[in-house]
Design a protein around this motif. Structure first.
Motif, PDB file in Angstrom:
ATOM      1  N   UNK A  59      25.912  34.384  42.710  1.00  0.00           N
ATOM      2  CA  UNK A  59      27.303  34.015  42.478  1.00  0.00           C
ATOM      3  C   UNK A  59      27.508  33.631  41.004  1.00  0.00           C
ATOM      4  N   UNK A  60      28.553  34.161  40.402  1.00  0.00           N
ATOM      5  CA  UNK A  60      28.880  33.916  38.999  1.00  0.00           C
ATOM      6  C   UNK A  60      29.190  32.442  38.745  1.00  0.00           C
ATOM      7  N   UNK A  77      36.191  45.228  39.660  1.00  0.00           N
ATOM      8  CA  UNK A  77      36.488  46.183  38.593  1.00  0.00           C
ATOM      9  C   UNK A  77      36.545  45.561  37.196  1.00  0.00           C
ATOM     10  N   UNK A  78      36.275  44.259  37.076  1.00  0.00           N
ATOM     11  CA  UNK A  78      36.474  43.570  35.792  1.00  0.00           C
ATOM     12  C   UNK A  78      35.546  44.057  34.679  1.00  0.00           C
ATOM     13  N   UNK A  79      34.336  44.508  35.059  1.00  0.00           N
ATOM     14  CA  UNK A  79      33.383  44.937  34.048  1.00  0.00           C
ATOM     15  C   UNK A  79      32.769  43.796  33.256  1.00  0.00           C
ATOM     16  N   UNK A  80      32.971  42.564  33.714  1.00  0.00           N
ATOM     17  CA  UNK A  80      32.423  41.390  33.019  1.00  0.00           C
ATOM     18  C   UNK A  80      31.069  41.021  33.598  1.00  0.00           C
ATOM     19  N   UNK A  81      30.127  40.605  32.719  1.00  0.00           N
ATOM     20  CA  UNK A  81      28.814  40.196  33.220  1.00  0.00           C
ATOM     21  C   UNK A  81      28.887  38.925  34.072  1.00  0.00           C
ATOM     22  N   UNK A  82      27.862  38.708  34.861  1.00  0.00           N
ATOM     23  CA  UNK A  82      27.728  37.533  35.721  1.00  0.00           C
ATOM     24  C   UNK A  82      26.896  36.492  34.981  1.00  0.00           C
ATOM     25  N   UNK A  83      27.296  35.243  35.066  1.00  0.00           N
ATOM     26  CA  UNK A  83      26.518  34.145  34.492  1.00  0.00           C
ATOM     27  C   UNK A  83      25.757  33.460  35.616  1.00  0.00           C
TER      28      UNK A  83
END
Length: 106
Positions: A59-60, A77-83
């Motif tokens: 989970x981000x 669809x955001x294309x943002x990496x997960x932290x």
């Protein structure tokens, strides 16, 4: 388990949980529910099908892992990496639309 069960997501895919709206990344999948009956009865409140794929998800934004039924997930669809602190344990790099696993299969 039926041989016709096809998973919608693969390790490295970015997802959003339909009910809780968190973002995450798939790290593994089970072709059907492999948890305990007690866990299912107490945690899986919406009683999703046990005979469809279930996913292990990071989970981000924290250090939480979760186990989620396929019907509760949609593509992110955001294309943002997960932290998440375990990202580098499972993935070689971020590929723009998801993560590239360190190794193929398990």
């Amino acid at each position: 388990m039926s041989d016709s069960v096809t998973a919608k997501f693969s390790p490295g895919d970015l997802i959003i949980h339909n009910l809780f709206e968190y973002r995450g990344v798939v790290i593994d999948l089970d072709p059907h529910f492999l948890g305990s009956a007690d866990w299912y009865d107490n945690v899986a409140k919406s009683k999703p099908p046990k005979d469809r794929p279930w996913y292990h998800v990071l989970v981000d934004g924290g250090d939480v892992r979760t186990y989620v039924a396929e019907r509760n997930l949609q593509p992110d669809p955001s294309g943002r990496p997960i932290k998440h602190p375990e990202i580098n344990t499972h993935f070689a790099r971020f590929g723009g639309d998801g993560y590239i696993p360190l190794r193929k299969g398990n």
